[in-house]
Motif scaffolding. Structure first.
Motif, short mmCIF file in Angstrom:
data_model
loop_
_atom_site.label_atom_id
_atom_site.label_comp_id
_atom_site.label_asym_id
_atom_site.label_seq_id
_atom_site.Cartn_x
_atom_site.Cartn_y
_atom_site.Cartn_z
N THR A 145 0.86 -1.32 -0.04
CA THR A 145 -0.03 -0.04 -0.05
C THR A 145 0.80 1.25 -0.13
O THR A 145 1.82 1.28 0.85
CB THR A 145 -0.85 -0.03 1.37
N ARG A 191 1.36 4.93 0.98
CA ARG A 191 1.13 5.63 2.04
C ARG A 191 1.22 7.42 1.59
O ARG A 191 2.32 7.65 1.13
CB ARG A 191 2.05 5.51 3.24
N ASP A 219 -4.59 0.25 -3.59
CA ASP A 219 -3.20 0.10 -3.23
C ASP A 219 -2.76 1.42 -2.56
O ASP A 219 -1.54 1.85 -2.63
CB ASP A 219 -2.40 -0.15 -4.53
N GLU A 223 -3.52 4.57 0.52
CA GLU A 223 -4.27 5.10 1.70
C GLU A 223 -3.49 6.48 2.11
O GLU A 223 -2.37 6.81 2.14
CB GLU A 223 -4.16 4.12 2.95
#
Length: 228
Positions: free
Chosen positions: A2, A4, A27, A29
Motif C-alpha cells: 500500500t 502511504r 493500493d 491510503e
C-alpha cells in the motif's frame, strides 16, 4: 504494498477531494493531512509517507520550503514529493525539482492522472505532468531560471566527470524522458542493467531521484534544450 500518501494543501475542500480519491484505490491510503508546509514536515516525520502531494504555494511555510526541509532530512530520504501547482512551469517549480521533488502536476489534472502520478513517484520515477513538457522545463533552465546559475552549472559539469561512458549515455536518455525499459531497448541491454547505471549515476551526482538527474543533465550542458 500500500502506498502511504500525505496531503498538503491549505484548501480543506481540495484535501477532502484528494482523500476520497486516494482512499478509493486498493493500493493507496491517506495517512495525514497538512494545511501548511510546517505541518507537512511535521507529519512527514511522524508518518513516514511514501508520497507527499504538496501544494507549492501555502501561507507561512510554503511547499518549496517544506520540500527542502523534507529532502534535507536523511531519515526522510525514501519520501517522494509531488508538487501541486496552478501554473505548469515557473521558478517555483524548477526550484522544487532542484530541491528534490519528484515532479509536479497541475491542479486541473484528471483523477487518473493524479493517481498515476502517485504511483510513478512511489516507484522512484521522474514525474512531469502531460501539459508541462520536458522541453518547457529545459527552456526555462536554459534561460537561467532558478538560483544555481553559471556556478551551479560548472559544479554539475565537474561532477559529470565521475560518470562512466555508459552512465553518461544512460543519463542523456533519462533526460530525454525515456523509461528504463525504453532505454534498455535502445541500448540492447536488460532493464536491470539500466537500473544499475541509473542508480550509480544518482549516487555519483548526489541526485535524490530521476527528476534531479534530468535537472542536472540540462544545467550541466550535457543535454541541450530544444526550442521549437
Amino acid at each position: 504494498m500500500t502506498i502511504r500518501v500525505l496531503l498538503a494543501d491549505d484548501q480543506a475542500l481540495l484535501r477532502s477531494a484528494f482523500r476520497v480519491l486516494v482512499d478509493s484505490e486498493p493500493d493507496m491510503e491517506v495517512v495525514g493531512e497538512a494545511a501548511d508546509g510546517a505541518q507537512a514536515v511535521e507529519l512527514a516525520r511522524a508518518e513516514r509517507p511514501d508520497v507527499v502531494l504538496m501544494d507549492i504555494r501555502m501561507p507561512g511555510t510554503d511547499g518549496l520550503a517544506a520540500t527542502r526541509l523534507i529532502t534535507a532530512d536523511p531519515e526522510l530520504s525514501p519520501v517522494r514529493i509531488v508538487m501541486l501547482t496552478t501554473f505548469e512551469v515557473d521558478e517555483y517549480v524548477v526550484q522544487s525539482l532542484r530541491a528534490g521533488a519528484s515532479g509536479f502536476l497541475g491542479k486541473g489534472a484528471e483523477p487518473d492522472e493524479l493517481l498515476n502520478a502517485i504511483r510513478i513517484a512511489a516507484a522512484g520515477e521522474a514525474l512531469l505532468s502531460p501539459a508541462a513538457t520536458k522541453g518547457l522545463i529545459a527552456t526555462f533552465l536554459a534561460q537561467g531560471g532558478g538560483v544555481d546559475g553559471a556556478e551551479g552549472a560548472r559544479a554539475h559539469s565537474e561532477r559529470l566527470t565521475a560518470l562512466t561512458g555508459r552512465e553518461t549515455e544512460v543519463l542523456v536518455l533519462v533526460a530525454g524522458g525515456l523509461s528504463n525499459d525504453e532505454i534498455a531497448d535502445r541500448l540492447e541491454v536488460s532493464p536491470l542493467t539500466v537500473k544499475t547505471h541509473v542508480n550509480r549515476a544518482m549516487a555519483k551526482l548526489g541526485a535524490r531521484d530521476r527528476a534531479q538527474l534530468v535537472v542536472i543533465a540540462y544545467e550541466s550542458g550535457l543535454v541541450r534544450p530544444r526550442v521549437e
